[in-house]
Design an enzyme around this catalytic site. Structure first.
Site, short mmCIF file in Angstrom:
data_model
loop_
_atom_site.label_atom_id
_atom_site.label_comp_id
_atom_site.label_asym_id
_atom_site.label_seq_id
_atom_site.Cartn_x
_atom_site.Cartn_y
_atom_site.Cartn_z
N ASP A 30 -14.75 -19.66 38.70
CA ASP A 30 -16.16 -20.01 38.70
C ASP A 30 -16.91 -18.94 39.49
O ASP A 30 -16.31 -17.98 39.97
CB ASP A 30 -16.37 -21.40 39.30
CG ASP A 30 -17.63 -22.10 38.77
OD1 ASP A 30 -18.51 -21.41 38.23
OD2 ASP A 30 -17.73 -23.33 38.92
N TRP A 31 -18.20 -19.14 39.66
CA TRP A 31 -19.02 -18.07 40.23
C TRP A 31 -18.69 -17.70 41.67
O TRP A 31 -18.78 -16.52 42.02
CB TRP A 31 -20.51 -18.40 40.07
CG TRP A 31 -21.07 -19.44 40.99
CD1 TRP A 31 -21.06 -20.78 40.82
CD2 TRP A 31 -21.74 -19.19 42.22
NE1 TRP A 31 -21.67 -21.41 41.87
CE2 TRP A 31 -22.12 -20.45 42.74
CE3 TRP A 31 -22.08 -18.05 42.94
CZ2 TRP A 31 -22.80 -20.60 43.95
CZ3 TRP A 31 -22.76 -18.18 44.13
CH2 TRP A 31 -23.11 -19.44 44.64
N GLN A 118 -30.88 -19.75 29.66
CA GLN A 118 -31.09 -20.88 30.57
C GLN A 118 -29.92 -20.92 31.55
O GLN A 118 -28.77 -20.72 31.17
CB GLN A 118 -31.15 -22.17 29.78
CG GLN A 118 -31.24 -23.43 30.62
CD GLN A 118 -31.29 -24.68 29.77
OE1 GLN A 118 -32.10 -24.79 28.86
NE2 GLN A 118 -30.39 -25.63 30.07
N VAL A 121 -24.52 -24.51 34.78
CA VAL A 121 -23.40 -24.58 35.71
C VAL A 121 -22.29 -25.48 35.19
O VAL A 121 -21.23 -25.59 35.81
CB VAL A 121 -23.86 -25.06 37.10
CG1 VAL A 121 -24.91 -24.14 37.67
CG2 VAL A 121 -24.41 -26.49 37.03
N ALA A 123 -20.92 -27.76 31.23
CA ALA A 123 -21.02 -27.80 29.78
C ALA A 123 -22.26 -28.54 29.31
O ALA A 123 -22.59 -28.51 28.12
CB ALA A 123 -19.77 -28.45 29.19
N PHE A 127 -30.21 -27.65 33.42
CA PHE A 127 -31.58 -27.40 33.87
C PHE A 127 -32.41 -26.95 32.68
O PHE A 127 -32.59 -25.74 32.46
CB PHE A 127 -31.57 -26.33 34.97
CG PHE A 127 -30.62 -26.64 36.10
CD1 PHE A 127 -30.92 -27.63 37.02
CD2 PHE A 127 -29.42 -25.96 36.23
CE1 PHE A 127 -30.04 -27.93 38.05
CE2 PHE A 127 -28.54 -26.25 37.25
CZ PHE A 127 -28.84 -27.24 38.18
N ASP A 134 -30.23 -16.25 39.78
CA ASP A 134 -28.76 -16.19 39.79
C ASP A 134 -28.19 -15.66 38.47
O ASP A 134 -27.15 -14.99 38.45
CB ASP A 134 -28.18 -17.59 40.04
CG ASP A 134 -28.82 -18.33 41.20
OD1 ASP A 134 -30.06 -18.41 41.23
OD2 ASP A 134 -28.09 -18.88 42.04
N ARG A 197 -31.33 -15.48 48.75
CA ARG A 197 -30.25 -15.07 47.86
C ARG A 197 -30.75 -14.81 46.43
O ARG A 197 -30.18 -13.98 45.72
CB ARG A 197 -29.12 -16.11 47.86
CG ARG A 197 -27.81 -15.54 47.30
CD ARG A 197 -26.57 -16.21 47.83
NE ARG A 197 -26.50 -17.63 47.57
CZ ARG A 197 -26.30 -18.56 48.50
NH1 ARG A 197 -26.17 -18.22 49.77
NH2 ARG A 197 -26.22 -19.84 48.17
N ALA A 198 -31.82 -15.49 46.01
CA ALA A 198 -32.42 -15.16 44.71
C ALA A 198 -32.88 -13.71 44.71
O ALA A 198 -32.68 -12.97 43.73
CB ALA A 198 -33.59 -16.09 44.42
#
Length: 349
Positions: A30-31, A118, A121, A123, A127, A134, A197-198
């Site tokens: 994952d990220w 879009q 995070v 399946a 959002f 990100d 962080r953005a």
């Protein structure tokens, strides 16, 4: 380009400690793992330390054998270390997964408006019609790297389109700073804060485009990236703290200094190669090094953060625990510092 002053032994020693500590982290596909292993890959590219590459290969092979997850924007972040592994080993297994991720982003990932990805995070439709900064690191930067590697102009065009529209949606032209997210349904930035962080995700990945993309000046969207990054870095340097860091809410003096954002922003300045930024970079080197614990943990890194409802939502995110994105961005920053004299930047653009 001016000369950046730093102690190479201190940087290399910190990188070794960070990599060693990251090896002990139990991260899945994952990220957080994607950003951490990207940092190790960047450290390998600069130092050519074989044990960095050997660890990446051993751990990624283990994760592949355990089974891959459903693709999302966030899980595509693992594609970065796959690029490094494929280029180092030429093993088709890595390229097969890279192609699978690209196929997902091209044909299955949720998009809106002018084909803007879009942020996802899971399946599900996490959002609806939201773009987050990100996504630039997790997906757009990955698409760009694969497009360049495979000489696929359609991929390059898609990646640059993501940058173009994320700039339109997320950068405040008045301040030069970036919002965390944009909701295309409500046509607003939701809580509307300049999250550190953005700005790291945006600045770092934009600073990489001109260094990686051949004849970048021939792409109109690249000129938009240059203008955006210039404005952003001009604003960010004024918000650097006395410790050489940046806050989790950039313009909020009551917000804590946050190290993943600080490392990423400092890395962007380093990669940009503007001599006017040298004094800010040098302050950041001191600041980030002071937050590398003896065991290699980057301290004061905020936890995973959605677009929060209010200021306190960002201020109160815990910074107690080790995080993969902190480890990765610290390594990316130190790798950029070690390579400073070889960085071409984007010249007069």
């Amino acid at each position: 380009m001016g000369k950046l002053k730093f102690d190479r032994a201190s940087i290399e020693g910190a990188m070794d400690r960070i990599v060693d500590r990251t090896k002990r982290m139990d991260m899945s596909w994952d990220w957080p793992c994607g950003v951490a292993y990207y940092g190790i890959a960047e450290a390998y590219e600069i130092t050519k330390k074989k044990d960095y590459l050997d660890f990446l290969k051993e751990r990624v092979d283990e994760l592949i054998e355990l089974g891959l997850p459903v693709w999302t924007v966030n899980t595509c972040a693992m594609g970065h270390c796959l690029i490094t592994l494929y280029e180092a080993t030429n093993e088709d297994a890595y390229m097969d997964i890279i192609r699978s991720k690209v196929s997902y982003l091209r044909t299955d990932a949720l998009r809106f408006g002018d084909q803007v990805l879009q942020h996802t995070v899971s399946a599900g439709n996490d959002f609806p019609e939201q773009c987050w900064a990100d996504t630039l690191f997790m997906a757009a930067f990955f698409l760009l790297r694969v497009g360049i590697m495979t000489k696929d102009e359609e991929l390059v065009s898609d990646a640059l389109n993501q940058y173009y529209w994320h700039i339109q949606y997320l950068q405040d032209e008045k301040t030069g700073l970036w919002y965390h997210g944009y909701n295309n349904i409500t046509k607003d930035h939701m809580s509307g804060f300049y999250w550190g962080r953005a700005n790291c995700w945006a600045a770092y990945t934009m600073s990489k485009v001109g260094l990686l993309l051949p004849e970048c000046y021939l792409y109109p969207q690249f000129l938009e990236i240059v203008g955006s990054l210039n404005e952003q870095l001009s604003a960010l340097k004024l918000l650097q703290t006395e410790q050489g860091l940046w806050r989790t809410l950039l313009d909020d003096e009551e917000s804590y200094e946050e190290l993943s954002a600080s490392a990423g922003i400092a890395a962007a300045m380093t990669l940009k190669g503007n001599p006017l930024h040298i004094k800010y970079i040098e302050k950041s080197i001191t600041g980030v090094l002071s937050h590398v614990a003896p065991d290699g943990r980057l301290t004061d890194v905020s936890g995973g953060t959605a677009v929060m409802k209010d200021r306190d939502g960002y201020r109160n995110i815990s910074k107690k625990w080790i995080q993969g994105w902190g480890q990765g961005m610290a390594l990316a920053f130190f790798a950029a510092v070690l390579n400073y004299e070889n960085v071409a930047g984007d010249g007069a653009l």
